[in-house]
Design an enzyme around this catalytic site. Sequence first.
Site, PDB file in Angstrom:
ATOM      1  N   SER A 188       0.844  -1.193   0.000  1.00  0.00           N
ATOM      2  CA  SER A 188       0.000   0.000   0.000  1.00  0.00           C
ATOM      3  C   SER A 188       0.878   1.241   0.000  1.00  0.00           C
ATOM      4  O   SER A 188       2.114   1.155  -0.020  1.00  0.00           O
ATOM      5  CB  SER A 188      -0.908   0.010   1.239  1.00  0.00           C
ATOM      6  OG  SER A 188      -0.127   0.117   2.420  1.00  0.00           O
ATOM      7  N   LYS A 189       0.237   2.401   0.042  1.00  0.00           N
ATOM      8  CA  LYS A 189       0.965   3.660   0.005  1.00  0.00           C
ATOM      9  C   LYS A 189       1.980   3.780   1.136  1.00  0.00           C
ATOM     10  O   LYS A 189       3.027   4.409   0.975  1.00  0.00           O
ATOM     11  CB  LYS A 189      -0.018   4.834   0.087  1.00  0.00           C
ATOM     12  CG  LYS A 189      -0.846   5.047  -1.174  1.00  0.00           C
ATOM     13  CD  LYS A 189      -1.745   6.254  -0.999  1.00  0.00           C
ATOM     14  CE  LYS A 189      -2.587   6.494  -2.247  1.00  0.00           C
ATOM     15  NZ  LYS A 189      -3.482   7.658  -2.087  1.00  0.00           N
ATOM     16  N   ARG A 190       1.677   3.193   2.275  1.00  0.00           N
ATOM     17  CA  ARG A 190       2.597   3.358   3.401  1.00  0.00           C
ATOM     18  C   ARG A 190       3.920   2.618   3.199  1.00  0.00           C
ATOM     19  O   ARG A 190       4.875   2.840   3.935  1.00  0.00           O
ATOM     20  CB  ARG A 190       1.929   2.901   4.704  1.00  0.00           C
ATOM     21  CG  ARG A 190       1.639   1.422   4.802  1.00  0.00           C
ATOM     22  CD  ARG A 190       0.810   1.143   6.051  1.00  0.00           C
ATOM     23  NE  ARG A 190       0.502  -0.260   6.199  1.00  0.00           N
ATOM     24  CZ  ARG A 190       1.310  -1.139   6.789  1.00  0.00           C
ATOM     25  NH1 ARG A 190       2.479  -0.754   7.258  1.00  0.00           N
ATOM     26  NH2 ARG A 190       0.950  -2.403   6.903  1.00  0.00           N
TER      27      ARG A 190
END
Length: 468
Positions: free
Chosen positions: A237-239
């Site tokens: 994911s973006k993290r």
Amino acid sequence: MSIRTRFAPSPTGYLHIGGARTALFAWLYARKHGGKFVLRIEDTDLERSTEESVNAILEGMAWMGLDYDEGPFYQTHRFDRYEEVIQQLLDDGKAYRCSCSKERIDKLREEQMAAKEKPRYDGRCRNLNVSADEPHVIRFSNPQEGEVVFDDLVRGLITVQNKELDDLIIKRTDGSPTYNLSVVVDDHDMKISHVIRGDDHINNTPRQINILKAMGHEAPTYAHVPMILGEDGARLSKRHGATSVVDYREMGYLPEALMNYLVRLGWSAGDQELFTLDEMISLFDVADVNKAPSTFNTEKLQWINHQYLKEDDASRIAQLLSVHLGNLDIDPSEGPKLEDVVIAQRERAQTLLELAEVCQFYYRDFEEFDEKMAKKQLRPVATEVLKAAQADLNALENWNIEAIHDVIHGVAEKLKVKMGKVGTPLRVAVTGGAPSPSLDLTVYLIGKEACDRRINKALKYIANRAES
């Protein structure tokens, strides 16, 4: 059978890494079998779908070279067709209107979960003959007996009991079709033979097969590929950093390197790490994709990208690199030939972004010397060496590598010192301490005027240190 695969992203964001790999697998399968690769934009989520996201998806696919044979087809342009199918299902008694309120559905779900039952619609409106004039959704009448069996190319034989499936909504209150209805109609109308998609869709498959059967059609062959995890074991994911394909372009990765890395995420051909495009097409088979999730490893991607940087045509790398140099406010036309600089420096970088960083000293003077290297090499003892080298370099009429080589060696002989006493301080003086190839080549590429200017800077540095 004519092979037809599709990539069907929802335009609610960028083209992420997982989607890009799915598209790649579907593209490779079609190319291997001489089939067609279809692009479909599933934009029925009217609130979240944006033109910007569509453009980002198309841009990412174009950058990776995932060309499509048909499309893009937009689901929002096909609402009349979905309405036609829904009406036919209603007429055939295979769908029904449901007027259950959201509050009733929420309460039902809560009660089922409290009783540790699987949340599912209870079929209350199935035989109520709800009027078309009152607010309602339309639900598919899922078979209540029997089972759905399909042979997934990745997961193998999968069996689901129909009693585990509820009557899903195929048309919302606002009249828009839902995903499970529109995707089934599209896959049939577009004659998709193989549906290759993420395994987050695997629970939808038995529902979609039942709708296809209700329409009187055969189901395509399915292949559900496992998800991609971050290095912490969570879903990518973006993290975890950049997950957009376009982000990787901006970070200086080559499209063929990213493609090579993605094809190896969950698939392999012996111990081979690097593949030409022709090799990917000839060797890839979706049936050989692993069932287990794959972990995204940035270091491995960097290694692959480094191999492509080293081996690719230098003129192409130079063309791509010029964009990144421009982002550093460097005009590569004002300095040495960029292709020569690429050849000199590409062993020292894993990405185009890194390559731009290690190449910039050829095009503009550095502000400061590397402190550690300057303290060690730019000492008073180096003054005589640097002045001699400066004078002899400035006297050169023909600025070429051979002549520069003779000058540097000549200074060592003239001053009766070892080459290291000349070469090392001279390298720091002209590069500031940046990594560089052979000194002869480095000096040649930097140019006479810049070398003279930088040696003066080094001499001033030595003098200032001596005074302090």
